[in-house]
Design a protein around this motif. Structure first.
Motif, PDB file in Angstrom:
ATOM      1  N   MET A 268     -16.239  16.994  15.569  1.00 39.78           N
ATOM      2  CA  MET A 268     -16.330  16.731  14.151  1.00 39.78           C
ATOM      3  C   MET A 268     -17.774  16.387  13.802  1.00 39.78           C
ATOM      4  N   SER A 269     -18.221  16.832  12.633  1.00 36.58           N
ATOM      5  CA  SER A 269     -19.588  16.599  12.197  1.00 36.58           C
ATOM      6  C   SER A 269     -19.778  15.140  11.789  1.00 36.58           C
ATOM      7  N   SER A 270     -20.974  14.614  12.046  1.00 34.75           N
ATOM      8  CA  SER A 270     -21.263  13.242  11.640  1.00 34.75           C
ATOM      9  C   SER A 270     -21.964  13.204  10.288  1.00 34.75           C
ATOM     10  N   ALA A 271     -22.159  14.361   9.654  1.00 36.46           N
ATOM     11  CA  ALA A 271     -22.796  14.421   8.353  1.00 36.46           C
ATOM     12  C   ALA A 271     -21.859  13.836   7.294  1.00 36.46           C
ATOM     13  N   LYS A 272     -22.465  13.255   6.249  1.00 37.73           N
ATOM     14  CA  LYS A 272     -21.665  12.720   5.152  1.00 37.73           C
ATOM     15  C   LYS A 272     -21.057  13.873   4.384  1.00 37.73           C
ATOM     16  N   THR A 273     -19.936  13.614   3.758  1.00 34.91           N
ATOM     17  CA  THR A 273     -19.273  14.634   2.964  1.00 34.91           C
ATOM     18  C   THR A 273     -19.351  14.274   1.494  1.00 34.91           C
ATOM     19  N   ALA A 274     -19.206  15.268   0.640  1.00 36.39           N
ATOM     20  CA  ALA A 274     -19.190  15.054  -0.798  1.00 36.39           C
ATOM     21  C   ALA A 274     -17.738  14.984  -1.264  1.00 36.39           C
ATOM     22  N   THR A 275     -17.514  14.249  -2.337  1.00 36.94           N
ATOM     23  CA  THR A 275     -16.177  14.121  -2.897  1.00 36.94           C
ATOM     24  C   THR A 275     -16.025  15.095  -4.054  1.00 36.94           C
ATOM     25  N   LEU A 276     -14.887  15.771  -4.097  1.00 34.36           N
ATOM     26  CA  LEU A 276     -14.575  16.693  -5.180  1.00 34.36           C
ATOM     27  C   LEU A 276     -13.195  16.343  -5.690  1.00 34.36           C
ATOM     28  N   MET A 277     -13.122  15.942  -6.939  1.00 39.15           N
ATOM     29  CA  MET A 277     -11.828  15.618  -7.549  1.00 39.15           C
ATOM     30  C   MET A 277     -11.385  16.850  -8.324  1.00 39.15           C
ATOM     31  N   LEU A 278     -10.123  17.245  -8.164  1.00 41.82           N
ATOM     32  CA  LEU A 278      -9.627  18.386  -8.912  1.00 41.82           C
ATOM     33  C   LEU A 278      -8.170  18.205  -9.251  1.00 41.82           C
ATOM     34  N   ARG A 279      -7.743  18.916 -10.270  1.00 44.46           N
ATOM     35  CA  ARG A 279      -6.345  18.883 -10.692  1.00 44.46           C
ATOM     36  C   ARG A 279      -5.729  20.232 -10.356  1.00 44.46           C
ATOM     37  N   LEU A 280      -4.527  20.189  -9.798  1.00 46.66           N
ATOM     38  CA  LEU A 280      -3.816  21.405  -9.419  1.00 46.66           C
ATOM     39  C   LEU A 280      -2.412  21.384  -9.996  1.00 46.66           C
ATOM     40  N   ASP A 281      -1.892  22.550 -10.230  1.00 42.92           N
ATOM     41  CA  ASP A 281      -0.487  22.686 -10.576  1.00 42.92           C
ATOM     42  C   ASP A 281       0.303  22.149  -9.376  1.00 42.92           C
ATOM     43  N   PRO A 282       1.335  21.357  -9.584  1.00 45.65           N
ATOM     44  CA  PRO A 282       2.097  20.808  -8.456  1.00 45.65           C
ATOM     45  C   PRO A 282       2.606  21.880  -7.483  1.00 45.65           C
ATOM     46  N   ALA A 283       2.965  23.049  -7.991  1.00 48.98           N
ATOM     47  CA  ALA A 283       3.439  24.125  -7.111  1.00 48.98           C
ATOM     48  C   ALA A 283       2.316  24.618  -6.198  1.00 48.98           C
ATOM     49  N   VAL A 284       1.086  24.670  -6.726  1.00 50.60           N
ATOM     50  CA  VAL A 284      -0.063  25.085  -5.913  1.00 50.60           C
ATOM     51  C   VAL A 284      -0.306  24.053  -4.815  1.00 50.60           C
ATOM     52  N   LYS A 285      -0.205  22.768  -5.172  1.00 50.36           N
ATOM     53  CA  LYS A 285      -0.393  21.712  -4.177  1.00 50.36           C
ATOM     54  C   LYS A 285       0.665  21.818  -3.073  1.00 50.36           C
ATOM     55  N   ARG A 286       1.902  22.051  -3.446  1.00 47.98           N
ATOM     56  CA  ARG A 286       2.956  22.186  -2.436  1.00 47.98           C
ATOM     57  C   ARG A 286       2.677  23.384  -1.523  1.00 47.98           C
ATOM     58  N   GLY A 287       2.202  24.479  -2.108  1.00 44.74           N
ATOM     59  CA  GLY A 287       1.852  25.645  -1.300  1.00 44.74           C
ATOM     60  C   GLY A 287       0.740  25.334  -0.321  1.00 44.74           C
ATOM     61  N   LEU A 288      -0.290  24.633  -0.786  1.00 38.15           N
ATOM     62  CA  LEU A 288      -1.402  24.238   0.096  1.00 38.15           C
ATOM     63  C   LEU A 288      -0.906  23.314   1.205  1.00 38.15           C
ATOM     64  N   GLN A 289      -0.014  22.391   0.855  1.00 42.74           N
ATOM     65  CA  GLN A 289       0.529  21.482   1.865  1.00 42.74           C
ATOM     66  C   GLN A 289       1.314  22.254   2.917  1.00 42.74           C
ATOM     67  N   ALA A 290       2.048  23.267   2.501  1.00 37.20           N
ATOM     68  CA  ALA A 290       2.824  24.070   3.449  1.00 37.20           C
ATOM     69  C   ALA A 290       1.897  24.835   4.395  1.00 37.20           C
ATOM     70  N   ILE A 291       0.840  25.433   3.847  1.00 35.87           N
ATOM     71  CA  ILE A 291      -0.123  26.163   4.684  1.00 35.87           C
ATOM     72  C   ILE A 291      -0.805  25.199   5.653  1.00 35.87           C
ATOM     73  N   ALA A 292      -1.214  24.035   5.140  1.00 35.43           N
ATOM     74  CA  ALA A 292      -1.897  23.043   5.985  1.00 35.43           C
ATOM     75  C   ALA A 292      -0.982  22.593   7.128  1.00 35.43           C
ATOM     76  N   ALA A 293       0.268  22.380   6.830  1.00 33.44           N
ATOM     77  CA  ALA A 293       1.212  21.946   7.867  1.00 33.44           C
ATOM     78  C   ALA A 293       1.366  23.022   8.947  1.00 33.44           C
ATOM     79  N   ARG A 294       1.465  24.275   8.534  1.00 37.37           N
ATOM     80  CA  ARG A 294       1.590  25.373   9.506  1.00 37.37           C
ATOM     81  C   ARG A 294       0.385  25.469  10.426  1.00 37.37           C
TER      82      ARG A 294
END
Length: 82
Positions: free
Chosen positions: A1-27
């Motif tokens: 894992m990199s020791s570099a600092k990361t930037a924060t990005l706040m975003l709003r998503l449709d709940p269905a898109v978030k669920r889809g991303l969560q499913a892909i991430a879990a897989r």
């Protein structure tokens, strides 16, 4: 894992898109944050935009990154299937 600092990005998503991303991430056994970063990097690569780590250091969240880091990568000649 990199020791570099990361930037924060706040975003709003449709709940269905978030669920889809969560499913892909879990897989792929990734965190939601890491999965979003992977997808963004892939999208940038497909659009010919370099997002190398050396380009990530911006003086502040509002500062624009160095233009040299964000120039489109040269396109491949027709018929070149990298």
């Amino acid at each position: 894992m990199s020791s570099a600092k990361t930037a924060t990005l706040m975003l709003r998503l449709d709940p269905a898109v978030k669920r889809g991303l969560q499913a892909i991430a879990a897989r792929e056994h990734r965190s939601l944050s890491n999965m979003i970063e992977v997808l963004i990097r892939d999208g940038c690569r497909r659009h010919g935009v370099s997002v190398s780590a050396s380009c990530a250091a911006a003086p502040s969240a509002d500062a624009l990154p160095d233009r040299a880091c964000w120039q489109p990568e040269p396109s491949t000649p027709a018929g070149d299937s990298r």
